[in-house]
Design a protein around this motif. Structure first.
Motif, PDB file in Angstrom:
ATOM      1  N   ARG A   4       0.835  -1.212   0.000  1.00  0.00           N
ATOM      2  CA  ARG A   4       0.000   0.000   0.000  1.00  0.00           C
ATOM      3  C   ARG A   4       0.863   1.253   0.000  1.00  0.00           C
ATOM      4  O   ARG A   4       0.569   2.234  -0.672  1.00  0.00           O
ATOM      5  N   LYS A   7       2.156   1.937  -3.387  1.00  0.00           N
ATOM      6  CA  LYS A   7       1.073   2.451  -4.233  1.00  0.00           C
ATOM      7  C   LYS A   7       0.863   3.944  -3.971  1.00  0.00           C
ATOM      8  O   LYS A   7       0.709   4.733  -4.915  1.00  0.00           O
ATOM      9  N   LEU A   8       0.858   4.340  -2.699  1.00  0.00           N
ATOM     10  CA  LEU A   8       0.670   5.757  -2.363  1.00  0.00           C
ATOM     11  C   LEU A   8       1.837   6.605  -2.880  1.00  0.00           C
ATOM     12  O   LEU A   8       1.619   7.702  -3.411  1.00  0.00           O
ATOM     13  N   LEU A  11       1.283   7.059  -6.538  1.00  0.00           N
ATOM     14  CA  LEU A  11       0.195   8.002  -6.835  1.00  0.00           C
ATOM     15  C   LEU A  11       0.627   9.447  -6.585  1.00  0.00           C
ATOM     16  O   LEU A  11       0.311  10.340  -7.378  1.00  0.00           O
ATOM     17  N   ALA A  25      -7.470   8.595  -7.863  1.00  0.00           N
ATOM     18  CA  ALA A  25      -7.174   7.311  -7.217  1.00  0.00           C
ATOM     19  C   ALA A  25      -6.649   7.521  -5.800  1.00  0.00           C
ATOM     20  O   ALA A  25      -7.008   6.770  -4.881  1.00  0.00           O
ATOM     21  N   LEU A  26      -5.833   8.543  -5.621  1.00  0.00           N
ATOM     22  CA  LEU A  26      -5.315   8.861  -4.285  1.00  0.00           C
ATOM     23  C   LEU A  26      -6.458   9.230  -3.353  1.00  0.00           C
ATOM     24  O   LEU A  26      -6.537   8.757  -2.217  1.00  0.00           O
ATOM     25  N   GLU A  28      -9.635   8.382  -3.654  1.00  0.00           N
ATOM     26  CA  GLU A  28     -10.453   7.191  -3.400  1.00  0.00           C
ATOM     27  C   GLU A  28      -9.776   6.241  -2.417  1.00  0.00           C
ATOM     28  O   GLU A  28     -10.437   5.574  -1.632  1.00  0.00           O
ATOM     29  N   THR A  29      -8.445   6.209  -2.449  1.00  0.00           N
ATOM     30  CA  THR A  29      -7.702   5.298  -1.579  1.00  0.00           C
ATOM     31  C   THR A  29      -7.635   5.787  -0.136  1.00  0.00           C
ATOM     32  O   THR A  29      -7.859   5.012   0.789  1.00  0.00           O
ATOM     33  N   VAL A  30      -7.310   7.071   0.052  1.00  0.00           N
ATOM     34  CA  VAL A  30      -7.077   7.569   1.411  1.00  0.00           C
ATOM     35  C   VAL A  30      -8.059   8.659   1.845  1.00  0.00           C
ATOM     36  O   VAL A  30      -8.007   9.105   2.987  1.00  0.00           O
TER      37      VAL A  30
END
Length: 187
Positions: A4, A7-8, A11, A25-26, A28-30
């Motif tokens: 993870r 991935k961050l 992004l 996407a960032l 939506e993820t965090v």
């Protein structure tokens, strides 16, 4: 890049390259986690959403300055949200001291018309409903409406008063007008 954290980092790097899909996407993820960080500080969904919006704008503009060897990505992101929330909290507290509650009776008294007993009863009822509807709004929206419609301030002046951007004020005024309309129509 299977963790993870990787991935961050990826992004954030893509945001530095102005990749809008990466920003989405960032978010939506965090986004939910960062919104919770802002909410814990501000104790208001509306204020937390505003702080999160400002933070993501800052993340977008400063993604190129992120250095993975200095901070974990989530720590870096959360610190930006935290500072935006603390700035908003400080601003709120300064403005609460600065403003006194506005006398809504003055709004109705300013409405031209005859002073018959029937008109006074109608004005009193209208005053009650306006006051009740205004109290259902969040503080920023309520004060923005007061400043715009009762004190004649422009969006730019209100944005300056709240230390925010004009689009945020425009959104507050639009949401507030819609909520007031719905509330008064329900009467």
């Amino acid at each position: 890049m299977d963790t993870r954290e990787d991935k961050l980092i990826s992004l954030i790097g893509r945001c530095a390259l102005r990749d809008q899909a990466a920003l989405k996407a960032l978010f939506e993820t965090v986004g939910p986690y960062l919104n919770a960080v802002a909410y814990r500080i501000l104790r208001s969904e509306e204020a937390a959403a505003d702080a999160l919006q400002e933070a993501f704008l800052q993340i977008w503009n400063n993604a190129g300055s992120y250095r993975p060897h200095l901070a974990k990505p989530l720590t870096w992101l959360a610190s930006i949200v935290r500072y935006r929330a603390l700035d908003k909290l400080d601003s709120e507290q300064r403005h609460q001291k600065k403003f006194t509650s506005f006398g809504y009776d003055e709004v109705i008294e300013a409405i031209p018309g005859n002073n018959s007993p029937e008109a006074e009863v109608q004005n009193s009822q209208l005053n009650f409903h306006i006051h009740r509807c205004l109290t259902t709004l969040g503080e920023n929206i309520k004060r923005s409406i007061e400043l715009a419609y009762l004190h004649g301030q422009s969006r730019e002046e209100i944005a300056q008063t709240f230390s925010t951007n004009t689009n945020t004020v425009k959104s507050w005024l639009h949401r507030g007008a819609e909520r007031l309309k719905q509330c008064l129509e329900a009467v």
